[in-house]
Design an enzyme around this catalytic site. Structure first.
Site, PDB file in Angstrom:
ATOM      1  N   HIS A 129      -6.369   2.207  -2.840  1.00 32.32           N
ATOM      2  CA  HIS A 129      -5.832   2.277  -1.471  1.00 32.32           C
ATOM      3  C   HIS A 129      -6.410   1.032  -0.827  1.00 32.32           C
ATOM      4  O   HIS A 129      -7.492   1.081  -0.227  1.00 32.32           O
ATOM      5  CB  HIS A 129      -6.335   3.521  -0.731  1.00 32.32           C
ATOM      6  CG  HIS A 129      -5.594   4.769  -1.051  1.00 32.32           C
ATOM      7  ND1 HIS A 129      -4.241   4.911  -0.810  1.00 32.32           N
ATOM      8  CD2 HIS A 129      -6.002   5.948  -1.592  1.00 32.32           C
ATOM      9  CE1 HIS A 129      -3.854   6.123  -1.172  1.00 32.32           C
ATOM     10  NE2 HIS A 129      -4.902   6.766  -1.669  1.00 32.32           N
ATOM     11  N   GLY A 165      14.303  -0.440   4.523  1.00 31.59           N
ATOM     12  CA  GLY A 165      14.164  -1.415   3.447  1.00 31.59           C
ATOM     13  C   GLY A 165      13.637  -2.764   3.898  1.00 31.59           C
ATOM     14  O   GLY A 165      12.764  -3.361   3.265  1.00 31.59           O
ATOM     15  N   ASN A 166      14.139  -3.249   5.021  1.00 28.93           N
ATOM     16  CA  ASN A 166      13.773  -4.579   5.500  1.00 28.93           C
ATOM     17  C   ASN A 166      12.273  -4.681   5.786  1.00 28.93           C
ATOM     18  O   ASN A 166      11.612  -5.666   5.440  1.00 28.93           O
ATOM     19  CB  ASN A 166      14.603  -4.889   6.760  1.00 28.93           C
ATOM     20  CG  ASN A 166      14.388  -6.294   7.239  1.00 28.93           C
ATOM     21  OD1 ASN A 166      13.587  -6.538   8.143  1.00 28.93           O
ATOM     22  ND2 ASN A 166      15.058  -7.249   6.621  1.00 28.93           N
ATOM     23  N   THR A 167      11.723  -3.663   6.406  1.00 22.88           N
ATOM     24  CA  THR A 167      10.285  -3.656   6.715  1.00 22.88           C
ATOM     25  C   THR A 167       9.454  -3.556   5.445  1.00 22.88           C
ATOM     26  O   THR A 167       8.448  -4.251   5.263  1.00 22.88           O
ATOM     27  CB  THR A 167       9.967  -2.452   7.643  1.00 22.88           C
ATOM     28  OG1 THR A 167      10.739  -2.603   8.832  1.00 22.88           O
ATOM     29  CG2 THR A 167       8.495  -2.370   7.988  1.00 22.88           C
ATOM     30  N   LYS A 225       2.334   4.147  -0.826  1.00 28.31           N
ATOM     31  CA  LYS A 225       3.282   5.129  -0.282  1.00 28.31           C
ATOM     32  C   LYS A 225       4.180   4.488   0.773  1.00 28.31           C
ATOM     33  O   LYS A 225       4.191   4.891   1.949  1.00 28.31           O
ATOM     34  CB  LYS A 225       2.574   6.333   0.316  1.00 28.31           C
ATOM     35  CG  LYS A 225       1.730   7.096  -0.684  1.00 28.31           C
ATOM     36  CD  LYS A 225       1.150   8.358  -0.086  1.00 28.31           C
ATOM     37  CE  LYS A 225       0.310   9.144  -1.053  1.00 28.31           C
ATOM     38  NZ  LYS A 225      -0.965   8.495  -1.395  1.00 28.31           N
ATOM     39  N   PHE A 226       4.953   3.489   0.358  1.00 30.31           N
ATOM     40  CA  PHE A 226       5.884   2.843   1.280  1.00 30.31           C
ATOM     41  C   PHE A 226       6.831   3.887   1.854  1.00 30.31           C
ATOM     42  O   PHE A 226       7.333   4.746   1.126  1.00 30.31           O
ATOM     43  CB  PHE A 226       6.699   1.775   0.549  1.00 30.31           C
ATOM     44  CG  PHE A 226       5.904   0.565   0.155  1.00 30.31           C
ATOM     45  CD1 PHE A 226       5.449  -0.338   1.112  1.00 30.31           C
ATOM     46  CD2 PHE A 226       5.603   0.312  -1.176  1.00 30.31           C
ATOM     47  CE1 PHE A 226       4.723  -1.463   0.754  1.00 30.31           C
ATOM     48  CE2 PHE A 226       4.883  -0.801  -1.541  1.00 30.31           C
ATOM     49  CZ  PHE A 226       4.439  -1.701  -0.577  1.00 30.31           C
ATOM     50  N   ILE A 227       7.087   3.797   3.158  1.00 34.84           N
ATOM     51  CA  ILE A 227       7.997   4.766   3.788  1.00 34.84           C
ATOM     52  C   ILE A 227       8.534   4.146   5.079  1.00 34.84           C
ATOM     53  O   ILE A 227       7.956   4.296   6.144  1.00 34.84           O
ATOM     54  CB  ILE A 227       7.281   6.124   4.028  1.00 34.84           C
ATOM     55  CG1 ILE A 227       8.189   7.142   4.694  1.00 34.84           C
ATOM     56  CG2 ILE A 227       5.996   5.963   4.810  1.00 34.84           C
ATOM     57  CD1 ILE A 227       7.681   8.563   4.588  1.00 34.84           C
ATOM     58  N   ASP A 228       9.616   3.373   4.965  1.00 32.83           N
ATOM     59  CA  ASP A 228      10.208   2.756   6.151  1.00 32.83           C
ATOM     60  C   ASP A 228      11.591   2.246   5.770  1.00 32.83           C
ATOM     61  O   ASP A 228      12.043   2.429   4.628  1.00 32.83           O
ATOM     62  CB  ASP A 228       9.309   1.614   6.662  1.00 32.83           C
ATOM     63  CG  ASP A 228       9.412   1.467   8.183  1.00 32.83           C
ATOM     64  OD1 ASP A 228      10.538   1.540   8.711  1.00 32.83           O
ATOM     65  OD2 ASP A 228       8.374   1.275   8.835  1.00 32.83           O
TER      66      ASP A 228
HETATM   67  P1  5BU Z   1      -9.123  12.985  -5.253  1.00 27.65           P
HETATM   68  O1  5BU Z   1     -10.456  12.449  -4.859  1.00 27.65           O
HETATM   69  O2  5BU Z   1      -8.977  13.165  -6.771  1.00 27.65           O
HETATM   70  O3  5BU Z   1      -8.708  14.206  -4.479  1.00 27.65           O
HETATM   71  O4  5BU Z   1      -8.121  11.796  -4.851  1.00 27.65           O
HETATM   72  C1  5BU Z   1      -6.747  11.923  -4.986  1.00 27.65           C
HETATM   73  C2  5BU Z   1      -6.074  10.600  -4.749  1.00 27.65           C
HETATM   74  O5  5BU Z   1      -4.693  10.733  -5.011  1.00 27.65           O
HETATM   75  C3  5BU Z   1      -6.210  10.070  -3.338  1.00 27.65           C
HETATM   76  O6  5BU Z   1      -6.255   8.657  -3.414  1.00 27.65           O
HETATM   77  C4  5BU Z   1      -4.918  10.503  -2.666  1.00 27.65           C
HETATM   78  O7  5BU Z   1      -4.520   9.594  -1.661  1.00 27.65           O
HETATM   79  C5  5BU Z   1      -3.944  10.486  -3.818  1.00 27.65           C
HETATM   80  N1  5BU Z   1      -2.848  11.470  -3.739  1.00 27.65           N
HETATM   81  C6  5BU Z   1      -3.042  12.828  -3.702  1.00 27.65           C
HETATM   82  O8  5BU Z   1      -4.169  13.294  -3.728  1.00 27.65           O
HETATM   83  N2  5BU Z   1      -1.969  13.684  -3.664  1.00 27.65           N
HETATM   84  C7  5BU Z   1      -0.703  13.244  -3.660  1.00 27.65           C
HETATM   85  O9  5BU Z   1       0.237  14.039  -3.642  1.00 27.65           O
HETATM   86  C8  5BU Z   1      -0.518  11.839  -3.727  1.00 27.65           C
HETATM   87  C9  5BU Z   1      -1.581  10.987  -3.758  1.00 27.65           C
HETATM   88 BR1  5BU Z   1       1.166  11.185  -3.792  1.00 27.65          BR
END
Ligand code: 5BU
Length: 273
Positions: free
Chosen positions: A64, A100-102, A95-98
């Site tokens: 992240h 397309g252009n952005t 987790k892109f969510i917007d």
């Molecule tokens: P954890 O520490 O194993 O709970 O981390 C889980 C990671 O997976 C964390 O970076 C979340 O942002 C990511 N994640 C999630 O937990 N669940 C989901 O549905 C999605 C991503 Br998509």
């Protein structure tokens, strides 16, 4: 049954049209691991240290990148160097969510320059198909770099609305972009439950919410084990705190590696037998 999940990574790599998926399966086979480390650390130093010490045991490092307090070119250089040295892929959980252009601007440019260094990104289809079209276009215009998208078809948090029709639509959209959509982030294999699959369809399933010792956290996260995830058709297990927050993270990653690999071997042996 159209799912290929009972075949070995090697068999799936042999037939797969997407070069990044072939590379991913080859890494898994070579290192005998289907673990994706969710390295949710907040400084570059901590992130690179954990990527270096756990790199030998993982297939993919998930980041992240926007939670780092000191992101810079040293972060990118460090990650790319470690990925090469330890042979793992980089997955930015953006987790892109917007519209397309952005999203194209967020993917290609900005401070984070995600397209430059992340092999894999993910996106939600809440905004419709345009987002995948936009990312696909950037990937196809991007020259020789192999890049892939995972569609967020389900989420692990309590009360998630990514279910039912939403999940079905994720699969339908994925089928239209075979050059760039590698598969899904989901709790289970989806193709074989979704009518209309081509006979050779082979999406890769990445599963978050994997933990060997906890059932969840205080903020709605819900866990399953490596074994149940693999039994449900997951191909790659994403684990974060279960590994990096453990007292001995090397011992922990080895435990997840062993559990994930044994569950995978059991699955493919059923197919042979
Ligand atoms: P954890 O520490 O194993 O709970 O981390 C889980 C990671 O997976 C964390 O970076 C979340 O942002 C990511 N994640 C999630 O937990 N669940 C989901 O549905 C999605 C991503 Br998509």
């Amino acid at each position: 049954m159209t799912s290929k999940s009972n075949l070995s990574y090697r068999q799936r790599a042999a037939d797969h049209p997407n070069p990044l998926v072939r590379k991913l399966f080859a890494i898994a086979e070579k290192k005998r691991t289907n673990v994706v480390l969710s390295a949710d650390l907040t400084t570059t130093k901590e992130l690179l240290a954990i990527a270096d010490s756990l790199g030998p045991y993982i297939a993919v490092l998930k980041t992240h990148i926007d939670i780092l307090s000191d992101f810079g070119s040293h972060t990118v250089e460090g990650l790319v160097d470690l990925a090469r040295r330890h042979n793992f892929l980089l997955f930015e959980d953006r987790k892109f969510i917007d519209i397309g252009n952005t999203v194209q601007k967020q993917y290609k440019g900005g401070a984070l320059r995600i397209h430059e260094w992340a092999d894999i990104v993910n996106a939600s289809i809440l905004a419709g198909e345009g987002i995948i079209q936009a990312l696909d276009q950037t990937i196809r215009d991007g020259g020789s770099a192999e890049r892939g998208i995972l569609i967020l078809a389900e989420m692990t948090s309590k009360g998630s609305l990514a279910v039912g029709e939403y999940t079905r639509a994720s699969v339908e959209i994925a089928r239209k972009y075979p050059q760039s959509v590698m598969g899904f982030v989901s709790t289970r294999e989806l193709s074989s439950h979704s009518p209309g699959a081509a006979p050779n369809e082979d999406f890769v399933v990445f599963t978050t919410g994997v933990n060997l010792s906890s059932k969840g956290d205080a903020l709605g996260q819900q866990y399953q084990t490596p074994t149940t995830a693999m039994e449900g058709g997951s191909d790659f297990l994403i684990a974060g705190r279960g590994i990096y927050a453990s007292e001995d993270s090397v011992a922990a990653v080895k435990q997840y590696q062993k559990a994930g690999w044994e569950a995978y071997e059991r699955r493919i042996s059923q197919n042979r037998g």
